[in-house]
Design a protein around this motif. Structure first.
Motif, PDB file in Angstrom:
ATOM      1  N   LYS A 102       0.845  -1.206   0.000  1.00 22.28           N
ATOM      2  CA  LYS A 102       0.000   0.000   0.000  1.00 22.28           C
ATOM      3  C   LYS A 102       0.877   1.251   0.000  1.00 22.28           C
ATOM      4  O   LYS A 102       0.540   2.264  -0.618  1.00 22.28           O
ATOM      5  N   ALA A 103       2.011   1.190   0.698  1.00 18.52           N
ATOM      6  CA  ALA A 103       2.938   2.331   0.691  1.00 18.52           C
ATOM      7  C   ALA A 103       3.467   2.546  -0.730  1.00 18.52           C
ATOM      8  O   ALA A 103       3.486   3.685  -1.231  1.00 18.52           O
ATOM      9  N   LEU A 104       3.835   1.449  -1.384  1.00  9.44           N
ATOM     10  CA  LEU A 104       4.392   1.558  -2.748  1.00  9.44           C
ATOM     11  C   LEU A 104       3.390   2.151  -3.734  1.00  9.44           C
ATOM     12  O   LEU A 104       3.744   2.967  -4.583  1.00  9.44           O
ATOM     13  N   GLU A 105       2.131   1.740  -3.600  1.00  9.62           N
ATOM     14  CA  GLU A 105       1.068   2.282  -4.461  1.00  9.62           C
ATOM     15  C   GLU A 105       1.085   3.815  -4.424  1.00  9.62           C
ATOM     16  O   GLU A 105       0.967   4.480  -5.446  1.00  9.62           O
ATOM     17  N   ASN A 106       1.230   4.370  -3.234  1.00  9.60           N
ATOM     18  CA  ASN A 106       1.241   5.832  -3.071  1.00  9.60           C
ATOM     19  C   ASN A 106       2.558   6.445  -3.522  1.00  9.60           C
ATOM     20  O   ASN A 106       2.579   7.507  -4.136  1.00  9.60           O
ATOM     21  N   LEU A 107       3.660   5.757  -3.250  1.00  2.00           N
ATOM     22  CA  LEU A 107       4.969   6.296  -3.660  1.00  2.00           C
ATOM     23  C   LEU A 107       5.073   6.341  -5.179  1.00  2.00           C
ATOM     24  O   LEU A 107       5.633   7.276  -5.757  1.00  2.00           O
ATOM     25  N   GLN A 108       4.501   5.312  -5.829  1.00  2.00           N
ATOM     26  CA  GLN A 108       4.603   5.261  -7.289  1.00  2.00           C
ATOM     27  C   GLN A 108       3.801   6.367  -7.970  1.00  2.00           C
ATOM     28  O   GLN A 108       4.023   6.671  -9.137  1.00  2.00           O
ATOM     29  N   ALA A 109       2.865   6.962  -7.231  1.00  2.00           N
ATOM     30  CA  ALA A 109       2.103   8.078  -7.798  1.00  2.00           C
ATOM     31  C   ALA A 109       2.877   9.398  -7.700  1.00  2.00           C
ATOM     32  O   ALA A 109       2.417  10.421  -8.188  1.00  2.00           O
ATOM     33  N   LEU A 110       4.031   9.372  -7.047  1.00  2.00           N
ATOM     34  CA  LEU A 110       4.834  10.595  -6.897  1.00  2.00           C
ATOM     35  C   LEU A 110       5.862  10.690  -8.024  1.00  2.00           C
ATOM     36  O   LEU A 110       6.369   9.668  -8.491  1.00  2.00           O
ATOM     37  N   GLU A 111       6.164  11.922  -8.405  1.00  3.34           N
ATOM     38  CA  GLU A 111       7.178  12.105  -9.454  1.00  3.34           C
ATOM     39  C   GLU A 111       8.559  11.672  -8.961  1.00  3.34           C
ATOM     40  O   GLU A 111       9.304  10.991  -9.658  1.00  3.34           O
ATOM     41  N   ASN A 112       8.891  12.083  -7.733  1.00  2.00           N
ATOM     42  CA  ASN A 112      10.191  11.727  -7.151  1.00  2.00           C
ATOM     43  C   ASN A 112      10.015  11.045  -5.803  1.00  2.00           C
ATOM     44  O   ASN A 112      10.193  11.662  -4.751  1.00  2.00           O
ATOM     45  N   PRO A 113       9.662   9.777  -5.801  1.00  2.00           N
ATOM     46  CA  PRO A 113       9.450   9.120  -4.504  1.00  2.00           C
ATOM     47  C   PRO A 113      10.746   9.055  -3.707  1.00  2.00           C
ATOM     48  O   PRO A 113      11.805   8.765  -4.287  1.00  2.00           O
ATOM     49  N   PRO A 114      10.705   9.383  -2.400  1.00  2.00           N
ATOM     50  CA  PRO A 114      11.935   9.353  -1.595  1.00  2.00           C
ATOM     51  C   PRO A 114      12.572   7.955  -1.617  1.00  2.00           C
ATOM     52  O   PRO A 114      11.896   6.957  -1.323  1.00  2.00           O
ATOM     53  N   ALA A 115      13.859   7.927  -1.942  1.00  2.00           N
ATOM     54  CA  ALA A 115      14.559   6.648  -2.100  1.00  2.00           C
ATOM     55  C   ALA A 115      14.531   5.842  -0.802  1.00  2.00           C
ATOM     56  O   ALA A 115      14.391   4.611  -0.824  1.00  2.00           O
ATOM     57  N   GLU A 116      14.629   6.545   0.352  1.00  2.00           N
ATOM     58  CA  GLU A 116      14.684   5.776   1.615  1.00  2.00           C
ATOM     59  C   GLU A 116      13.350   5.105   1.905  1.00  2.00           C
ATOM     60  O   GLU A 116      13.309   4.029   2.506  1.00  2.00           O
ATOM     61  N   MET A 117      12.257   5.705   1.420  1.00  2.00           N
ATOM     62  CA  MET A 117      10.954   5.060   1.646  1.00  2.00           C
ATOM     63  C   MET A 117      10.806   3.839   0.736  1.00  2.00           C
ATOM     64  O   MET A 117      10.289   2.804   1.143  1.00  2.00           O
ATOM     65  N   LEU A 118      11.299   3.963  -0.490  1.00  2.00           N
ATOM     66  CA  LEU A 118      11.251   2.807  -1.399  1.00  2.00           C
ATOM     67  C   LEU A 118      12.078   1.663  -0.816  1.00  2.00           C
ATOM     68  O   LEU A 118      11.661   0.501  -0.817  1.00  2.00           O
ATOM     69  N   ALA A 119      13.250   2.024  -0.276  1.00  2.00           N
ATOM     70  CA  ALA A 119      14.133   0.999   0.298  1.00  2.00           C
ATOM     71  C   ALA A 119      13.469   0.346   1.515  1.00  2.00           C
ATOM     72  O   ALA A 119      13.566  -0.874   1.709  1.00  2.00           O
ATOM     73  N   ALA A 120      12.759   1.159   2.325  1.00  2.00           N
ATOM     74  CA  ALA A 120      12.084   0.603   3.513  1.00  2.00           C
ATOM     75  C   ALA A 120      11.002  -0.397   3.092  1.00  2.00           C
ATOM     76  O   ALA A 120      10.823  -1.441   3.725  1.00  2.00           O
TER      77      ALA A 120
END
Ligand SMILES: C[S@@+](CC[C@H](N)C(=O)[O-])C[C@H]1O[C@@H](n2cnc3c(N)ncnc32)[C@H](O)[C@@H]1O
Length: 365
Positions: free
Chosen positions: A123-141
């Motif tokens: 669910k976090a990824l779904e929201n991050l992928q909607a961002l132009e520049n998703p924070p790398a540390e959140m993707l890594a988490a």
């Protein structure tokens, strides 16, 4: 802080680690009737930065009640709820902020942060992928949670905080939960000498064991073992479950902690360590076995239930509970320096009216 730029001054104080000072100045300003929405939003930011989440939430609620349709006010409320760990309401408010202003990137980031805190990486990824520049540390988490050989602590905490209110009724009623009694019966079999005559009906029960209850929940297993325990301690990730356990009045030391961390810490040794329906939230049991062995006294017992895997290792089941194979349990027990005192087929609970196959295991140090 200059009179001309109170917001700028407060921002500067927050940036330089003096958030409390910024909060005090803004509170004085608002109390004097000289601040608007921006001052209150900056105050909320300062309060959150200084760790005063409770006052931040009060101010954020006030900001929304004064400015109900303003996305930034709703965003601040979502952020304050997130800081207070009120995850479902935080997500709901952040989604409302996003509906009010679909370009509010910060709202989407915070929704992703809330899902991450709840241990829900998809669910976090779904929201991050909607961002132009998703924070790398959140993707890594997100990736780290997905790759972990155990359930995320945030997921477990959130799940059981939600479940705590009617946990006992649902477990005993709908799920025919039997793990505590299964473990008690196993203890009677493998360590009868340590239980006095307590396994026999009507016999006097000796309170002589020191017992640690891992993932104690509301204390259902603790209550079954209490008659044997001179000392009964518990550890659980969920503060709400721990509160229920505390209300039973049967535990000595009760800790909100991850059991892997709690076992690795220095502390008393126990005659008996229990984990009733807890290890289903851990896949790799290596750390638990090692920690339990270190915290058991010589000839101490580690008793637990797991759900059964037909394979030789461990795997995540469809209900997000881990299953363990018999070969894995036996091999790991030996590798961790335990003797296998007993491993029996058991049905710790039902799911959708069907028995869930498992094992009850007794290891001795
Ligand atoms: C199904 S409940 C069982 C509770 C209790 N043992 C009983 O018999 O009713 C599982 C409990 O384990 C806790 N738990 C799961 N993983 C944990 C961990 N890694 N550290 C501490 N507690 C954990 C959960 O918060 C929950 O309260």
């Amino acid at each position: 802080m200059t009179e001309e730029d109170p917001i700028e001054s407060a921002e500067a104080l927050i940036a330089s680690g003096r958030a409390e000072e910024a909060a005090r100045a803004l509170q004085a300003r608002l109390a004097a009737g000289r601040g608007g929405l921006l001052a209150r939003l900056t105050l909320i930011k300062a309060l959150l930065a200084s760790g005063d989440n409770k006052t931040a939430l009060i101010e954020a609620r006030e900001a929304v009640s004064l400015n109900p349709g303003v996305a930034l006010a709703v965003l601040a409320l979502g952020e304050a709820l997130l800081a207070a760990d009120a995850l479902p309401t935080a997500i709901a408010e952040l989604q409302r902020a996003l509906r009010l202003d679909p370009d509010l990137v910060r709202a989407r980031e915070l929704i992703a942060a809330a899902w991450l805190k709840a241990g829900e990486p998809d669910k976090a990824l779904e929201n991050l992928q909607a961002l132009e520049n998703p924070p790398a540390e959140m993707l890594a988490a997100c990736e780290a949670i997905k790759a972990s050989p155990r359930s995320d602590p945030g997921y477990v905490r959130h799940l059981f905080d939600q479940f705590s209110a009617d946990y006992d009724e649902r477990m005993i009623g709908q799920l025919a939960y039997a793990a505590p009694q299964i473990l008690f019966d196993l203890a009677s079999l493998v360590m009868p000498g340590r239980m006095g005559a307590s396994a026999k009906a009507g016999a006097t029960i000796k309170k002589e064991l020191s017992v640690l209850d891992l993932g104690c929940g509301t204390g259902l297993a603790g209550a079954v073992f209490k008659p044997l325990a001179a000392r009964l301690d518990g550890v659980d990730l969920s503060p709400a479950m721990i509160e229920k356990a505390r209300a039973r009045g049967i535990y000595g030391d009760l800790k909100v902690a991850d059991l892997e961390t709690a076992l690795a810490a220095t502390g008393p040794r126990y005659d008996l360590i229990l984990a009733a329906d807890t290890l289903v939230y851990l896949g790799d049991l290596g750390q638990v076995f090692e920690g339990a062995r270190n915290r058991l006294s010589s000839n101490g017992y580690f008793l637990f239930t797991v759900e059964k895997s037909e394979g030789t290792g461990f795997e995540l089941g469809p209900k997000r509970r881990w299953r363990h194979g018999e070969a894995y349990l036996r091999e790991l027990a030996t590798r961790s320096g335990f003797d296998m005192a007993g491993l029996v087929a058991a049905v710790p609970r039902h799911e959708a009216n069907q028995p869930v196959d498992g094992f009850a295991v007794a290891l001795v140090r």
